[in-house]
Design a protein around this motif. Structure first.
Motif, PDB file in Angstrom:
ATOM      1  N   GLN A 121      24.528  57.395  26.786  1.00 34.22           N
ATOM      2  CA  GLN A 121      24.385  56.164  27.604  1.00 34.22           C
ATOM      3  C   GLN A 121      23.734  55.036  26.689  1.00 34.22           C
ATOM      4  OE1 GLN A 121      24.622  55.754  30.690  1.00 34.22           O
ATOM      5  NE2 GLN A 121      23.455  54.388  31.511  1.00 34.22           N
ATOM      6  N   VAL A 122      24.398  53.630  26.922  1.00 35.59           N
ATOM      7  CA  VAL A 122      23.960  52.680  26.028  1.00 35.59           C
ATOM      8  C   VAL A 122      22.600  52.227  26.723  1.00 35.59           C
ATOM      9  CG1 VAL A 122      24.451  50.506  25.227  1.00 35.59           C
ATOM     10  CG2 VAL A 122      26.273  52.180  25.325  1.00 35.59           C
ATOM     11  N   GLN A 123      21.771  51.944  25.827  1.00 40.45           N
ATOM     12  CA  GLN A 123      20.341  51.479  26.265  1.00 40.45           C
ATOM     13  C   GLN A 123      20.180  50.049  25.437  1.00 40.45           C
ATOM     14  OE1 GLN A 123      17.409  54.756  25.681  1.00 40.45           O
ATOM     15  NE2 GLN A 123      17.568  55.161  27.753  1.00 40.45           N
ATOM     16  N   LEU A 124      19.699  49.254  26.122  1.00 43.40           N
ATOM     17  CA  LEU A 124      19.520  47.778  25.382  1.00 43.40           C
ATOM     18  C   LEU A 124      18.057  47.256  25.867  1.00 43.40           C
ATOM     19  CD1 LEU A 124      22.999  46.254  26.916  1.00 43.40           C
ATOM     20  CD2 LEU A 124      22.302  47.130  24.741  1.00 43.40           C
ATOM     21  N   VAL A 125      17.603  46.792  24.885  1.00 42.00           N
ATOM     22  CA  VAL A 125      16.067  46.102  25.018  1.00 42.00           C
ATOM     23  C   VAL A 125      16.010  44.843  24.493  1.00 42.00           C
ATOM     24  CG1 VAL A 125      13.759  46.424  24.539  1.00 42.00           C
ATOM     25  CG2 VAL A 125      15.045  48.681  25.024  1.00 42.00           C
ATOM     26  N   GLU A 126      15.685  43.679  25.125  1.00 41.10           N
ATOM     27  CA  GLU A 126      15.736  42.565  24.783  1.00 41.10           C
ATOM     28  C   GLU A 126      14.132  42.193  24.377  1.00 41.10           C
ATOM     29  OE1 GLU A 126      18.349  42.311  28.417  1.00 41.10           O
ATOM     30  OE2 GLU A 126      16.590  43.297  27.776  1.00 41.10           O
ATOM     31  N   SER A 127      14.184  41.111  23.751  1.00 40.38           N
ATOM     32  CA  SER A 127      12.697  40.418  22.997  1.00 40.38           C
ATOM     33  C   SER A 127      13.090  39.163  22.771  1.00 40.38           C
ATOM     34  CB  SER A 127      12.079  41.495  22.086  1.00 40.38           C
ATOM     35  OG  SER A 127      12.911  41.252  20.813  1.00 40.38           O
ATOM     36  N   GLY A 128      12.068  38.391  22.269  1.00 42.95           N
ATOM     37  CA  GLY A 128      12.090  37.131  21.893  1.00 42.95           C
ATOM     38  C   GLY A 128      11.822  36.031  22.976  1.00 42.95           C
ATOM     39  N   GLY A 129      11.906  36.263  24.361  1.00 38.94           N
ATOM     40  CA  GLY A 129      11.693  35.180  24.932  1.00 38.94           C
ATOM     41  C   GLY A 129      10.237  34.491  24.952  1.00 38.94           C
ATOM     42  N   GLY A 130      10.051  33.526  25.770  1.00 35.84           N
ATOM     43  CA  GLY A 130       8.904  32.678  25.542  1.00 35.84           C
ATOM     44  C   GLY A 130       8.830  31.187  26.175  1.00 35.84           C
ATOM     45  N   SER A 131       7.927  30.471  25.832  1.00 37.02           N
ATOM     46  CA  SER A 131       7.853  29.123  26.461  1.00 37.02           C
ATOM     47  C   SER A 131       7.873  28.213  25.523  1.00 37.02           C
ATOM     48  CB  SER A 131       6.440  29.017  27.150  1.00 37.02           C
ATOM     49  OG  SER A 131       6.538  29.936  28.390  1.00 37.02           O
ATOM     50  N   TYR A 133      16.966  36.147  30.564  1.00 35.44           N
ATOM     51  CA  TYR A 133      18.019  36.288  29.736  1.00 35.44           C
ATOM     52  C   TYR A 133      18.300  37.652  29.431  1.00 35.44           C
ATOM     53  CZ  TYR A 133      18.544  31.298  28.565  1.00 35.44           C
ATOM     54  OH  TYR A 133      18.781  29.873  28.632  1.00 35.44           O
ATOM     55  N   TYR A 134      19.458  38.058  29.949  1.00 36.59           N
ATOM     56  CA  TYR A 134      19.878  39.802  29.846  1.00 36.59           C
ATOM     57  C   TYR A 134      20.944  39.890  28.712  1.00 36.59           C
ATOM     58  CZ  TYR A 134      17.875  39.799  34.563  1.00 36.59           C
ATOM     59  OH  TYR A 134      16.818  39.574  35.537  1.00 36.59           O
ATOM     60  N   CYS A 135      20.568  40.979  27.955  1.00 35.49           N
ATOM     61  CA  CYS A 135      21.787  41.707  26.939  1.00 35.49           C
ATOM     62  C   CYS A 135      22.517  42.621  27.926  1.00 35.49           C
ATOM     63  CB  CYS A 135      20.840  42.380  25.993  1.00 35.49           C
ATOM     64  SG  CYS A 135      21.860  43.102  24.698  1.00 35.49           S
ATOM     65  N   ALA A 136      23.695  42.365  27.489  1.00 36.24           N
ATOM     66  CA  ALA A 136      24.359  43.485  28.278  1.00 36.24           C
ATOM     67  C   ALA A 136      25.804  43.894  27.321  1.00 36.24           C
ATOM     68  CB  ALA A 136      25.212  42.670  29.699  1.00 36.24           C
ATOM     69  N   ALA A 137      26.493  45.095  27.837  1.00 32.64           N
ATOM     70  CA  ALA A 137      27.351  45.553  27.010  1.00 32.64           C
ATOM     71  C   ALA A 137      28.697  46.333  27.643  1.00 32.64           C
ATOM     72  CB  ALA A 137      26.808  46.871  25.849  1.00 32.64           C
ATOM     73  N   LYS A 138      29.768  46.451  27.079  1.00 33.98           N
ATOM     74  CA  LYS A 138      30.631  47.049  27.826  1.00 33.98           C
ATOM     75  C   LYS A 138      31.654  47.839  26.694  1.00 33.98           C
ATOM     76  CE  LYS A 138      33.918  43.084  28.432  1.00 33.98           C
ATOM     77  NZ  LYS A 138      34.838  42.480  29.709  1.00 33.98           N
ATOM     78  N   ASN A 139      32.507  48.742  27.155  1.00 33.92           N
ATOM     79  CA  ASN A 139      33.423  49.276  25.983  1.00 33.92           C
ATOM     80  C   ASN A 139      34.564  48.143  25.859  1.00 33.92           C
ATOM     81  OD1 ASN A 139      32.238  51.567  26.040  1.00 33.92           O
ATOM     82  ND2 ASN A 139      33.607  52.489  27.382  1.00 33.92           N
ATOM     83  N   TRP A 140      34.738  48.032  24.203  1.00 35.77           N
ATOM     84  CA  TRP A 140      36.106  47.061  24.094  1.00 35.77           C
ATOM     85  C   TRP A 140      37.178  47.788  24.683  1.00 35.77           C
ATOM     86  CZ3 TRP A 140      40.531  47.309  21.599  1.00 35.77           C
ATOM     87  CH2 TRP A 140      40.944  45.693  20.956  1.00 35.77           C
ATOM     88  N   GLN A 141      38.115  46.749  25.075  1.00 34.10           N
ATOM     89  CA  GLN A 141      39.216  47.356  25.605  1.00 34.10           C
ATOM     90  C   GLN A 141      40.480  46.749  25.046  1.00 34.10           C
ATOM     91  OE1 GLN A 141      38.419  46.086  29.752  1.00 34.10           O
ATOM     92  NE2 GLN A 141      38.420  48.407  30.535  1.00 34.10           N
ATOM     93  N   TYR A 142      40.599  45.540  24.910  1.00 36.05           N
ATOM     94  CA  TYR A 142      41.759  44.998  24.314  1.00 36.05           C
ATOM     95  C   TYR A 142      41.290  43.412  23.543  1.00 36.05           C
ATOM     96  CZ  TYR A 142      41.845  42.914  28.928  1.00 36.05           C
ATOM     97  OH  TYR A 142      41.376  42.219  30.182  1.00 36.05           O
ATOM     98  N   VAL A 143      42.200  42.918  23.024  1.00 35.15           N
ATOM     99  CA  VAL A 143      41.881  41.662  22.403  1.00 35.15           C
ATOM    100  C   VAL A 143      41.489  40.659  23.464  1.00 35.15           C
ATOM    101  CG1 VAL A 143      42.742  39.677  21.032  1.00 35.15           C
ATOM    102  CG2 VAL A 143      43.275  42.017  20.170  1.00 35.15           C
ATOM    103  N   ASP A 144      40.356  39.888  23.250  1.00 41.18           N
ATOM    104  CA  ASP A 144      39.675  39.041  24.213  1.00 41.18           C
ATOM    105  C   ASP A 144      39.124  39.505  25.327  1.00 41.18           C
ATOM    106  OD1 ASP A 144      41.814  36.134  23.050  1.00 41.18           O
ATOM    107  OD2 ASP A 144      39.969  36.776  22.274  1.00 41.18           O
ATOM    108  N   ALA A 191      28.938  46.703  31.814  1.00 39.05           N
ATOM    109  CA  ALA A 191      28.050  48.084  32.550  1.00 39.05           C
ATOM    110  C   ALA A 191      27.054  48.231  32.195  1.00 39.05           C
ATOM    111  CB  ALA A 191      29.329  49.207  32.112  1.00 39.05           C
ATOM    112  N   TYR A 192      26.508  47.966  30.988  1.00 35.61           N
ATOM    113  CA  TYR A 192      25.150  48.189  30.579  1.00 35.61           C
ATOM    114  C   TYR A 192      24.339  47.089  30.360  1.00 35.61           C
ATOM    115  CZ  TYR A 192      27.920  52.232  29.163  1.00 35.61           C
ATOM    116  OH  TYR A 192      28.839  53.187  29.079  1.00 35.61           O
ATOM    117  N   TRP A 193      23.120  47.175  30.999  1.00 28.06           N
ATOM    118  CA  TRP A 193      22.292  46.058  31.019  1.00 28.06           C
ATOM    119  C   TRP A 193      20.852  46.398  30.548  1.00 28.06           C
ATOM    120  CZ3 TRP A 193      24.092  41.254  32.679  1.00 28.06           C
ATOM    121  CH2 TRP A 193      25.210  41.232  32.877  1.00 28.06           C
ATOM    122  N   GLY A 194      20.087  45.033  29.685  1.00 28.85           N
ATOM    123  CA  GLY A 194      18.868  45.307  29.583  1.00 28.85           C
ATOM    124  C   GLY A 194      17.896  45.003  30.613  1.00 28.85           C
ATOM    125  N   GLN A 195      16.608  44.876  30.472  1.00 26.20           N
ATOM    126  CA  GLN A 195      15.774  44.336  31.527  1.00 26.20           C
ATOM    127  C   GLN A 195      15.513  43.072  31.614  1.00 26.20           C
ATOM    128  OE1 GLN A 195      14.351  46.662  33.795  1.00 26.20           O
ATOM    129  NE2 GLN A 195      15.819  47.926  33.085  1.00 26.20           N
TER     130      GLN A 195
END
Length: 126
Positions: free
Chosen positions: A1-11, A94-105, A114-118
């Motif tokens: 299971q892919v896990q994603l954790v974002e950081s760096g946001g702010g004002s 702002y969300y980080c997300a990922a999916k399996n690569w399937q084909y060019v472009d 399919a996979y999302w951070g918080q």
């Protein structure tokens, strides 16, 4: 299971810069699409930028073009979004997300990530 954790946001103030990071773990495939999305209150989620982890091909959407840069560090399994010349309308979660690569472009197609951070909040004041 892919896990994603974002950081760096702010004002920041208009015209400022921020660098978002996304730490990824749990990869089981040799290639992924990874992307940054954002959602402001009362608005639909929209794609900001995407990258193919295998080829490093990049894709930019809407107002991100010319101001934002997506990059990756495969050794660290990290994704970045450098945001410059920020505007109040860039304020969003702002969300980080990922999916399996399937084909060019395939990374440019945003509806099947399919996979999302918080998320990490970005606020730009005028």
């Amino acid at each position: 299971q892919v896990q994603l954790v974002e950081s760096g946001g702010g004002s920041v103030q208009t015209g400022g810069s921020l660098r978002l990071s996304c730490a990824a773990s749990g990869y089981t495939s040799s290639g992924y699409c990874m992307g940054w999305f954002r959602q402001a209150p009362g608005k639909e989620r929209e794609g900001v930028a995407a990258i193919s982890t295998g080829s490093s091909s990049t894709y930019y959407f809407n107002s991100a073009k010319g101001r934002f840069t997506i990059s990756q560090d495969n050794a660290k399994n990290e994704l970045y979004l450098q945001m410059n010349s920020l505007k109040p309308e860039d304020s969003a979660m702002y969300y980080c997300a990922a999916k399996n690569w399937q084909y060019v472009d395939s990374c440019r197609y945003l509806n099947d990530y399919a996979y999302w951070g918080q998320g990490t909040q970005v606020t730009v004041s005028s």
